[in-house]
Design an enzyme around this catalytic site. Structure first.
Site, PDB file in Angstrom:
ATOM      1  N   LYS A 126      -9.224  -0.535  13.287  1.00  0.00           N
ATOM      2  CA  LYS A 126      -7.955  -0.612  14.013  1.00  0.00           C
ATOM      3  C   LYS A 126      -7.969   0.252  15.282  1.00  0.00           C
ATOM      4  O   LYS A 126      -8.829   1.124  15.442  1.00  0.00           O
ATOM      5  CB  LYS A 126      -6.819  -0.192  13.068  1.00  0.00           C
ATOM      6  CG  LYS A 126      -6.660  -1.122  11.855  1.00  0.00           C
ATOM      7  CD  LYS A 126      -5.396  -0.792  11.067  1.00  0.00           C
ATOM      8  CE  LYS A 126      -5.230  -1.710   9.865  1.00  0.00           C
ATOM      9  NZ  LYS A 126      -3.941  -1.477   9.159  1.00  0.00           N
TER      10      LYS A 126
ATOM     11  N   TYR B  41      -0.531 -11.028  11.018  1.00  0.00           N
ATOM     12  CA  TYR B  41       0.248 -10.299  10.018  1.00  0.00           C
ATOM     13  C   TYR B  41       1.533 -11.041   9.632  1.00  0.00           C
ATOM     14  O   TYR B  41       2.471 -10.425   9.134  1.00  0.00           O
ATOM     15  CB  TYR B  41       0.584  -8.895  10.528  1.00  0.00           C
ATOM     16  CG  TYR B  41      -0.550  -7.897  10.382  1.00  0.00           C
ATOM     17  CD1 TYR B  41      -0.959  -7.459   9.114  1.00  0.00           C
ATOM     18  CD2 TYR B  41      -1.206  -7.370  11.480  1.00  0.00           C
ATOM     19  CE1 TYR B  41      -1.982  -6.538   8.961  1.00  0.00           C
ATOM     20  CE2 TYR B  41      -2.239  -6.442  11.339  1.00  0.00           C
ATOM     21  CZ  TYR B  41      -2.612  -6.039  10.070  1.00  0.00           C
ATOM     22  OH  TYR B  41      -3.623  -5.117   9.913  1.00  0.00           O
TER      23      TYR B  41
ATOM     24  N   PHE C   1       8.334  -2.502   8.777  1.00  0.00           N
ATOM     25  CA  PHE C   1       7.252  -1.934   9.595  1.00  0.00           C
ATOM     26  C   PHE C   1       6.563  -2.973  10.478  1.00  0.00           C
ATOM     27  O   PHE C   1       5.699  -2.623  11.285  1.00  0.00           O
ATOM     28  CB  PHE C   1       6.212  -1.214   8.710  1.00  0.00           C
ATOM     29  CG  PHE C   1       5.522  -2.075   7.663  1.00  0.00           C
ATOM     30  CD1 PHE C   1       4.496  -2.948   8.015  1.00  0.00           C
ATOM     31  CD2 PHE C   1       5.905  -2.002   6.329  1.00  0.00           C
ATOM     32  CE1 PHE C   1       3.848  -3.723   7.060  1.00  0.00           C
ATOM     33  CE2 PHE C   1       5.260  -2.783   5.361  1.00  0.00           C
ATOM     34  CZ  PHE C   1       4.236  -3.648   5.733  1.00  0.00           C
TER      35      PHE C   1
ATOM     36  N   ARG D  45     -11.731  -2.679  -0.872  1.00  0.00           N
ATOM     37  CA  ARG D  45     -10.455  -1.957  -1.028  1.00  0.00           C
ATOM     38  C   ARG D  45     -10.709  -0.590  -1.661  1.00  0.00           C
ATOM     39  O   ARG D  45     -10.060   0.395  -1.308  1.00  0.00           O
ATOM     40  CB  ARG D  45      -9.460  -2.760  -1.891  1.00  0.00           C
ATOM     41  CG  ARG D  45      -9.056  -4.132  -1.350  1.00  0.00           C
ATOM     42  CD  ARG D  45      -8.049  -4.130  -0.252  1.00  0.00           C
ATOM     43  NE  ARG D  45      -6.818  -3.424  -0.508  1.00  0.00           N
ATOM     44  CZ  ARG D  45      -5.728  -3.547   0.266  1.00  0.00           C
ATOM     45  NH1 ARG D  45      -5.720  -4.382   1.304  1.00  0.00           N
ATOM     46  NH2 ARG D  45      -4.648  -2.852   0.030  1.00  0.00           N
TER      47      ARG D  45
ATOM     48  N   THR E 296      -3.338   2.411   1.210  1.00  0.00           N
ATOM     49  CA  THR E 296      -2.734   2.150   2.524  1.00  0.00           C
ATOM     50  C   THR E 296      -2.286   3.453   3.196  1.00  0.00           C
ATOM     51  O   THR E 296      -2.457   3.629   4.404  1.00  0.00           O
ATOM     52  CB  THR E 296      -1.506   1.220   2.356  1.00  0.00           C
ATOM     53  OG1 THR E 296      -1.896   0.078   1.601  1.00  0.00           O
ATOM     54  CG2 THR E 296      -0.944   0.791   3.687  1.00  0.00           C
TER      55      THR E 296
ATOM     56  N   ARG F 144     -10.026   5.673   4.551  1.00  0.00           N
ATOM     57  CA  ARG F 144      -8.689   6.028   5.043  1.00  0.00           C
ATOM     58  C   ARG F 144      -8.398   7.509   4.830  1.00  0.00           C
ATOM     59  O   ARG F 144      -7.747   8.145   5.679  1.00  0.00           O
ATOM     60  CB  ARG F 144      -7.640   5.139   4.387  1.00  0.00           C
ATOM     61  CG  ARG F 144      -7.580   3.749   5.047  1.00  0.00           C
ATOM     62  CD  ARG F 144      -6.758   2.791   4.245  1.00  0.00           C
ATOM     63  NE  ARG F 144      -6.398   1.578   4.987  1.00  0.00           N
ATOM     64  CZ  ARG F 144      -5.855   0.515   4.412  1.00  0.00           C
ATOM     65  NH1 ARG F 144      -5.605   0.501   3.113  1.00  0.00           N
ATOM     66  NH2 ARG F 144      -5.555  -0.549   5.131  1.00  0.00           N
TER      67      ARG F 144
ATOM     68  N   ASN G 286      -3.860   3.530  10.042  1.00  0.00           N
ATOM     69  CA  ASN G 286      -4.708   3.843   8.888  1.00  0.00           C
ATOM     70  C   ASN G 286      -6.149   3.329   9.035  1.00  0.00           C
ATOM     71  O   ASN G 286      -6.816   3.043   8.043  1.00  0.00           O
ATOM     72  CB  ASN G 286      -4.037   3.378   7.588  1.00  0.00           C
ATOM     73  CG  ASN G 286      -3.800   1.887   7.555  1.00  0.00           C
ATOM     74  OD1 ASN G 286      -4.146   1.182   8.495  1.00  0.00           O
ATOM     75  ND2 ASN G 286      -3.223   1.402   6.477  1.00  0.00           N
TER      76      ASN G 286
ATOM     77  N   HIS H 233      -8.471  -2.286   8.240  1.00  0.00           N
ATOM     78  CA  HIS H 233      -7.866  -3.348   7.437  1.00  0.00           C
ATOM     79  C   HIS H 233      -8.901  -3.859   6.446  1.00  0.00           C
ATOM     80  O   HIS H 233     -10.091  -3.910   6.756  1.00  0.00           O
ATOM     81  CB  HIS H 233      -7.443  -4.512   8.353  1.00  0.00           C
ATOM     82  CG  HIS H 233      -7.083  -5.768   7.596  1.00  0.00           C
ATOM     83  ND1 HIS H 233      -5.847  -5.947   7.023  1.00  0.00           N
ATOM     84  CD2 HIS H 233      -7.814  -6.870   7.289  1.00  0.00           C
ATOM     85  CE1 HIS H 233      -5.833  -7.121   6.400  1.00  0.00           C
ATOM     86  NE2 HIS H 233      -7.009  -7.702   6.554  1.00  0.00           N
TER      87      HIS H 233
ATOM     88  N   GLU I 124      -8.426 -15.047   6.853  1.00  0.00           N
ATOM     89  CA  GLU I 124      -8.514 -14.053   7.920  1.00  0.00           C
ATOM     90  C   GLU I 124      -9.839 -14.185   8.692  1.00  0.00           C
ATOM     91  O   GLU I 124      -9.865 -14.049   9.915  1.00  0.00           O
ATOM     92  CB  GLU I 124      -8.366 -12.648   7.329  1.00  0.00           C
ATOM     93  CG  GLU I 124      -6.960 -12.403   6.794  1.00  0.00           C
ATOM     94  CD  GLU I 124      -6.829 -11.112   5.997  1.00  0.00           C
ATOM     95  OE1 GLU I 124      -5.710 -10.850   5.521  1.00  0.00           O
ATOM     96  OE2 GLU I 124      -7.825 -10.373   5.836  1.00  0.00           O
TER      97      GLU I 124
HETATM   98  P1  IDP Z   1      -3.006  -2.798   3.394  1.00  0.00           P
HETATM   99  O1  IDP Z   1      -3.508  -2.739   4.824  1.00  0.00           O
HETATM  100  O2  IDP Z   1      -3.440  -1.596   2.612  1.00  0.00           O
HETATM  101  O3  IDP Z   1      -3.316  -4.100   2.710  1.00  0.00           O
HETATM  102  P2  IDP Z   1      -0.288  -3.786   3.689  1.00  0.00           P
HETATM  103  O4  IDP Z   1       0.823  -3.491   2.746  1.00  0.00           O
HETATM  104  O5  IDP Z   1      -0.895  -5.154   3.666  1.00  0.00           O
HETATM  105  O6  IDP Z   1      -1.413  -2.654   3.472  1.00  0.00           O
HETATM  106  O7  IDP Z   1       0.260  -3.472   5.139  1.00  0.00           O
HETATM  107  C1  IDP Z   1      -0.438  -3.922   6.284  1.00  0.00           C
HETATM  108  C2  IDP Z   1      -0.482  -2.792   7.276  1.00  0.00           C
HETATM  109  O8  IDP Z   1       0.842  -2.487   7.702  1.00  0.00           O
HETATM  110  C3  IDP Z   1      -1.028  -1.453   6.757  1.00  0.00           C
HETATM  111  O9  IDP Z   1      -2.428  -1.377   6.726  1.00  0.00           O
HETATM  112  C4  IDP Z   1      -0.409  -0.467   7.729  1.00  0.00           C
HETATM  113  O10 IDP Z   1      -1.116  -0.453   8.978  1.00  0.00           O
HETATM  114  C5  IDP Z   1       0.968  -1.084   7.948  1.00  0.00           C
HETATM  115  N1  IDP Z   1       1.968  -0.547   6.999  1.00  0.00           N
HETATM  116  C6  IDP Z   1       2.089  -0.807   5.677  1.00  0.00           C
HETATM  117  N2  IDP Z   1       3.114  -0.139   5.114  1.00  0.00           N
HETATM  118  C7  IDP Z   1       3.673   0.562   6.133  1.00  0.00           C
HETATM  119  C8  IDP Z   1       4.793   1.455   6.188  1.00  0.00           C
HETATM  120  O11 IDP Z   1       5.491   1.744   5.199  1.00  0.00           O
HETATM  121  N3  IDP Z   1       5.065   1.998   7.424  1.00  0.00           N
HETATM  122  C9  IDP Z   1       4.339   1.714   8.539  1.00  0.00           C
HETATM  123  N4  IDP Z   1       3.293   0.871   8.521  1.00  0.00           N
HETATM  124  C10 IDP Z   1       2.947   0.300   7.336  1.00  0.00           C
HETATM  125 MG    MG Z   2      -2.735  -5.991   3.228  1.00  0.00          MG
END
Ligand code: IDP
Ligand code: MG
Length: 139
Positions: free
Chosen positions: A11, A51, A59, A87, A93, A104, A114, A117, A128
């Site tokens: 990212k 997304y 978010f 993962r 996350t 991470r 973070n 992805h 994807e």
């Molecule tokens: P993941 O990347 O671990 O699969 P997801 O829930 O799919 O997590 O969320 C996609 C992306 O959205 C995350 O990697 C992060 O960059 C962002 N994100 C997720 N939850 C939050 C939040 O509570 N606040 C701000 N950004 C978030």
């Molecule tokens: Mg995800």
């Protein structure tokens, strides 16, 4: 076959700190083979599309703005049980909750920024990968 690939993005936060080399080393040393790789600067519209599944989340606007804020590295990775294994390698996350030694935990700064992805299912990994690469570009 589908459970043997996952899709990943380094990212913009990690790219901005020039951490991409270290992250790629973590990934390949964990046994993942790079099947496709490109650097790309997503438009806001492309980030929204990628997304789209999150479009109702609070978010989402911040996420798509962040993901289109600079170049990223998009990759298809091969490994047995790739989605789950990747993962595990990247961790939770939220970097505060990410297990010690995960990508991470070591490279992310906030739950949004973070660093990487990773696909959450074999079906999404295929979707994807196809968003970024043609079948001719996946080895
Ligand atoms: P993941 O990347 O671990 O699969 P997801 O829930 O799919 O997590 O969320 C996609 C992306 O959205 C995350 O990697 C992060 O960059 C962002 N994100 C997720 N939850 C939050 C939040 O509570 N606040 C701000 N950004 C978030
Ligand atoms: Mg995800």
């Amino acid at each position: 076959m589908s459970s043997d690939i996952t899709f990943s993005i380094i990212k913009p936060d990690a790219m901005g700190r020039e951490d991409e080399g270290k992250i790629l080393t973590r990934i390949t040393e964990a046994g993942f083979r790079i099947a496709a790789l490109k650097m790309i600067h997503l438009t806001l519209q492309q980030a929204r599309e990628f997304y789209a599944v999150h479009h109702d989340k609070p978010f989402y606007p911040g996420l798509v703005e962040f993901m289109s804020s600079g170049p990223v590295i998009a990759m298809v990775l091969r490994h047995e049980n790739a989605v789950e294994e990747f993962r595990n390698l990247i961790g939770n996350t939220d970097p505060e909750k990410a297990e010690k030694g995960t990508i991470r935990a070591d490279f992310a700064t906030t739950i949004q920024r973070n660093a990487v992805h990773g696909s959450d299912s074999p079906e999404n990994a295929l979707r994807e990968a196809a968003f970024f690469f043609s079948s001719l570009e996946i080895f």
